[in-house]
Scaffold this motif. Structure first.
Motif, PDB file in Angstrom:
ATOM      1  N   THR A 120       5.683   9.760  11.391  1.00  0.00           N
ATOM      2  CA  THR A 120       4.795   9.856  10.225  1.00  0.00           C
ATOM      3  C   THR A 120       4.173   8.500   9.942  1.00  0.00           C
ATOM      4  O   THR A 120       2.954   8.373   9.779  1.00  0.00           O
ATOM      5  N   VAL A 121       5.017   7.477   9.902  1.00  0.00           N
ATOM      6  CA  VAL A 121       4.556   6.122   9.590  1.00  0.00           C
ATOM      7  C   VAL A 121       3.571   5.621  10.646  1.00  0.00           C
ATOM      8  O   VAL A 121       2.568   4.988  10.326  1.00  0.00           O
ATOM      9  N   LYS A 122       3.824   5.934  11.911  1.00  0.00           N
ATOM     10  CA  LYS A 122       2.943   5.482  12.994  1.00  0.00           C
ATOM     11  C   LYS A 122       1.504   5.931  12.766  1.00  0.00           C
ATOM     12  O   LYS A 122       0.560   5.151  12.923  1.00  0.00           O
ATOM     13  N   LEU A 138       0.130   6.780   9.887  1.00  0.00           N
ATOM     14  CA  LEU A 138      -0.396   6.080   8.711  1.00  0.00           C
ATOM     15  C   LEU A 138      -0.874   4.681   9.092  1.00  0.00           C
ATOM     16  O   LEU A 138      -1.951   4.233   8.682  1.00  0.00           O
ATOM     17  N   VAL A 139      -0.083   3.988   9.911  1.00  0.00           N
ATOM     18  CA  VAL A 139      -0.444   2.638  10.359  1.00  0.00           C
ATOM     19  C   VAL A 139      -1.687   2.677  11.241  1.00  0.00           C
ATOM     20  O   VAL A 139      -2.549   1.801  11.144  1.00  0.00           O
ATOM     21  N   ASP A 140      -1.816   3.693  12.079  1.00  0.00           N
ATOM     22  CA  ASP A 140      -3.038   3.835  12.877  1.00  0.00           C
ATOM     23  C   ASP A 140      -4.257   3.958  11.966  1.00  0.00           C
ATOM     24  O   ASP A 140      -5.317   3.398  12.244  1.00  0.00           O
ATOM     25  N   GLY A 141      -4.108   4.689  10.868  1.00  0.00           N
ATOM     26  CA  GLY A 141      -5.198   4.806   9.900  1.00  0.00           C
ATOM     27  C   GLY A 141      -5.520   3.476   9.232  1.00  0.00           C
ATOM     28  O   GLY A 141      -6.694   3.145   9.020  1.00  0.00           O
ATOM     29  N   LEU A 142      -4.488   2.690   8.922  1.00  0.00           N
ATOM     30  CA  LEU A 142      -4.723   1.360   8.343  1.00  0.00           C
ATOM     31  C   LEU A 142      -5.447   0.467   9.345  1.00  0.00           C
ATOM     32  O   LEU A 142      -6.298  -0.345   8.962  1.00  0.00           O
ATOM     33  N   THR A 143      -5.127   0.626  10.623  1.00  0.00           N
ATOM     34  CA  THR A 143      -5.818  -0.128  11.673  1.00  0.00           C
ATOM     35  C   THR A 143      -7.287   0.302  11.737  1.00  0.00           C
ATOM     36  O   THR A 143      -8.190  -0.544  11.787  1.00  0.00           O
ATOM     37  N   ASP A 144      -7.533   1.602  11.706  1.00  0.00           N
ATOM     38  CA  ASP A 144      -8.910   2.118  11.701  1.00  0.00           C
ATOM     39  C   ASP A 144      -9.695   1.586  10.502  1.00  0.00           C
ATOM     40  O   ASP A 144     -10.896   1.339  10.604  1.00  0.00           O
ATOM     41  N   ALA A 145      -9.004   1.419   9.374  1.00  0.00           N
ATOM     42  CA  ALA A 145      -9.654   0.934   8.151  1.00  0.00           C
ATOM     43  C   ALA A 145     -10.012  -0.544   8.240  1.00  0.00           C
ATOM     44  O   ALA A 145     -10.821  -1.031   7.453  1.00  0.00           O
ATOM     45  N   GLY A 146      -9.402  -1.279   9.178  1.00  0.00           N
ATOM     46  CA  GLY A 146      -9.712  -2.693   9.350  1.00  0.00           C
ATOM     47  C   GLY A 146      -8.750  -3.632   8.666  1.00  0.00           C
ATOM     48  O   GLY A 146      -9.063  -4.801   8.453  1.00  0.00           O
ATOM     49  N   LEU A 147      -7.542  -3.148   8.336  1.00  0.00           N
ATOM     50  CA  LEU A 147      -6.569  -4.017   7.677  1.00  0.00           C
ATOM     51  C   LEU A 147      -6.081  -5.114   8.621  1.00  0.00           C
ATOM     52  O   LEU A 147      -5.772  -6.218   8.203  1.00  0.00           O
ATOM     53  N   LEU A 185      -2.423  12.532   8.527  1.00  0.00           N
ATOM     54  CA  LEU A 185      -1.748  11.265   8.239  1.00  0.00           C
ATOM     55  C   LEU A 185      -2.647  10.069   8.536  1.00  0.00           C
ATOM     56  O   LEU A 185      -2.738   9.134   7.738  1.00  0.00           O
ATOM     57  N   ARG A 186      -3.313  10.109   9.675  1.00  0.00           N
ATOM     58  CA  ARG A 186      -4.191   8.994  10.050  1.00  0.00           C
ATOM     59  C   ARG A 186      -5.325   8.856   9.040  1.00  0.00           C
ATOM     60  O   ARG A 186      -5.677   7.740   8.645  1.00  0.00           O
ATOM     61  N   ILE A 190       0.879  -1.170   0.000  1.00  0.00           N
ATOM     62  CA  ILE A 190       0.000   0.000   0.000  1.00  0.00           C
ATOM     63  C   ILE A 190       0.913   1.216   0.000  1.00  0.00           C
ATOM     64  O   ILE A 190       1.780   1.356   0.863  1.00  0.00           O
ATOM     65  N   SER A 191       0.741   2.084  -0.992  1.00  0.00           N
ATOM     66  CA  SER A 191       1.568   3.279  -1.124  1.00  0.00           C
ATOM     67  C   SER A 191       0.764   4.511  -0.738  1.00  0.00           C
ATOM     68  O   SER A 191      -0.382   4.660  -1.167  1.00  0.00           O
ATOM     69  N   ILE A 192       1.394   5.380   0.040  1.00  0.00           N
ATOM     70  CA  ILE A 192       0.734   6.610   0.478  1.00  0.00           C
ATOM     71  C   ILE A 192       1.691   7.776   0.249  1.00  0.00           C
ATOM     72  O   ILE A 192       2.829   7.764   0.746  1.00  0.00           O
ATOM     73  N   ASP A 193       1.231   8.765  -0.511  1.00  0.00           N
ATOM     74  CA  ASP A 193       2.011   9.976  -0.721  1.00  0.00           C
ATOM     75  C   ASP A 193       1.783  10.932   0.449  1.00  0.00           C
ATOM     76  O   ASP A 193       0.645  11.134   0.884  1.00  0.00           O
ATOM     77  N   VAL A 194       2.876  11.510   0.925  1.00  0.00           N
ATOM     78  CA  VAL A 194       2.821  12.406   2.078  1.00  0.00           C
ATOM     79  C   VAL A 194       3.446  13.748   1.688  1.00  0.00           C
ATOM     80  O   VAL A 194       4.645  13.818   1.415  1.00  0.00           O
ATOM     81  N   PRO A 195       2.653  14.819   1.668  1.00  0.00           N
ATOM     82  CA  PRO A 195       3.224  16.133   1.370  1.00  0.00           C
ATOM     83  C   PRO A 195       4.076  16.637   2.536  1.00  0.00           C
ATOM     84  O   PRO A 195       3.842  16.275   3.696  1.00  0.00           O
ATOM     85  N   LYS A 196       5.051  17.452   2.222  1.00  0.00           N
ATOM     86  CA  LYS A 196       5.993  17.953   3.230  1.00  0.00           C
ATOM     87  C   LYS A 196       5.327  18.550   4.469  1.00  0.00           C
ATOM     88  O   LYS A 196       5.785  18.300   5.590  1.00  0.00           O
ATOM     89  N   PRO A 197       4.242  19.335   4.331  1.00  0.00           N
ATOM     90  CA  PRO A 197       3.641  19.925   5.543  1.00  0.00           C
ATOM     91  C   PRO A 197       3.090  18.897   6.537  1.00  0.00           C
ATOM     92  O   PRO A 197       2.849  19.229   7.681  1.00  0.00           O
ATOM     93  N   TRP A 198       2.896  17.650   6.113  1.00  0.00           N
ATOM     94  CA  TRP A 198       2.364  16.622   7.011  1.00  0.00           C
ATOM     95  C   TRP A 198       3.449  15.841   7.733  1.00  0.00           C
ATOM     96  O   TRP A 198       3.147  15.063   8.646  1.00  0.00           O
ATOM     97  N   LEU A 199       4.707  15.961   7.328  1.00  0.00           N
ATOM     98  CA  LEU A 199       5.776  15.130   7.886  1.00  0.00           C
ATOM     99  C   LEU A 199       5.961  15.360   9.379  1.00  0.00           C
ATOM    100  O   LEU A 199       5.956  16.491   9.852  1.00  0.00           O
ATOM    101  N   LEU A 200       6.139  14.270  10.088  1.00  0.00           N
ATOM    102  CA  LEU A 200       6.556  14.286  11.492  1.00  0.00           C
ATOM    103  C   LEU A 200       7.857  13.499  11.563  1.00  0.00           C
ATOM    104  O   LEU A 200       7.965  12.420  10.982  1.00  0.00           O
TER     105      LEU A 200
END
Length: 137
Positions: free
Chosen positions: A84-86, A88-97, A37-38, A8-18
Motif C-alpha cells: 500500500t505504502v509503495k 502512495l510513495v510512487d504517487g508522491l514521486t509523480d507529484a515531484g516531491l 493509491l498512486r 503528509i497524511s493520506i487516508d486509505v479506505p479498506k477496499p484500497w489496501l494491499l
C-alpha cells in the motif's frame, strides 16, 4: 522549509489496501487498488507542494511510515502494508516531491504503529519526511 521534518497524511479506505500477507484477490482488482493509491499519493503530494513552495526535490531524505489502523488490533504488523505504502510513495514521486524513490533519494525507510483513526474502514498513513542535512561518515 527544506531542513525541517514534514508529514503528509493520506487516508486509505479498506477496499484500497494491499498487504504482503496474502488474501488480495485477483490481478485486475490489485491493479485498480494500485491506481487509486498512486493517485491518492499524487494528489496529497501536489497539495503539499502547492502550500510549501520552498521544498527542494533534490534533497536526500529519511522516511518514516506511521500506520494508523481503524482501531487498536490485538496484534498488528505495520510492515504488512508495504505494498500500500509503495504505491502512495510512487504517487508522491509523480507529484515531484523527490526526483526518484530509489535509495539515492530516500535513504532510510521505517514502519511504526500510530494511534487508531477511530474511523471504521479507514487506515491512515502518516509519511514523515526528514531531510538529511549531513551524512554520517
Amino acid at each position: 522549509m527544506s531542513g525541517q521534518r514534514v508529514t503528509i497524511s493520506i487516508d486509505v479506505p479498506k477496499p484500497w489496501l494491499l498487504k504482503t500477507n496474502g488474501g488480495q484477490g485477483n490481478v485486475y482488482a490489485n491493479a485498480q487498488r494500485a491506481r487509486h493509491l498512486r493517485h491518492a499519493g499524487y494528489v496529497a503530494g501536489r497539495d503539499w507542494l502547492a502550500r510549501h513552495r520552498a521544498w527542494r526535490r533534490d534533497l536526500r531524505v529519511d522516511v518514516a511510515y506511521e500506520v494508523h489502523y481503524p482501531r487498536r488490533p490485538s496484534r498488528a504488523d505495520p510492515d504488512n502494508l508495504a505494498p500500500t505504502v509503495k504505491h502512495l510513495v510512487d504517487g508522491l514521486t509523480d507529484a515531484g516531491l523527490w526526483a526518484d524513490d530509489d535509495y539515492t533519494h530516500l535513504r532510510r525507510r521505517t514502519y511504526t504503529m500510530g494511534e487508531p483513526t477511530r474511523h471504521p474502514g479507514v487506515w491512515r498513513i502518516d509519511i514523515h519526511i526528514t531531510p538529511i542535512t549531513k551524512e554520517k561518515p
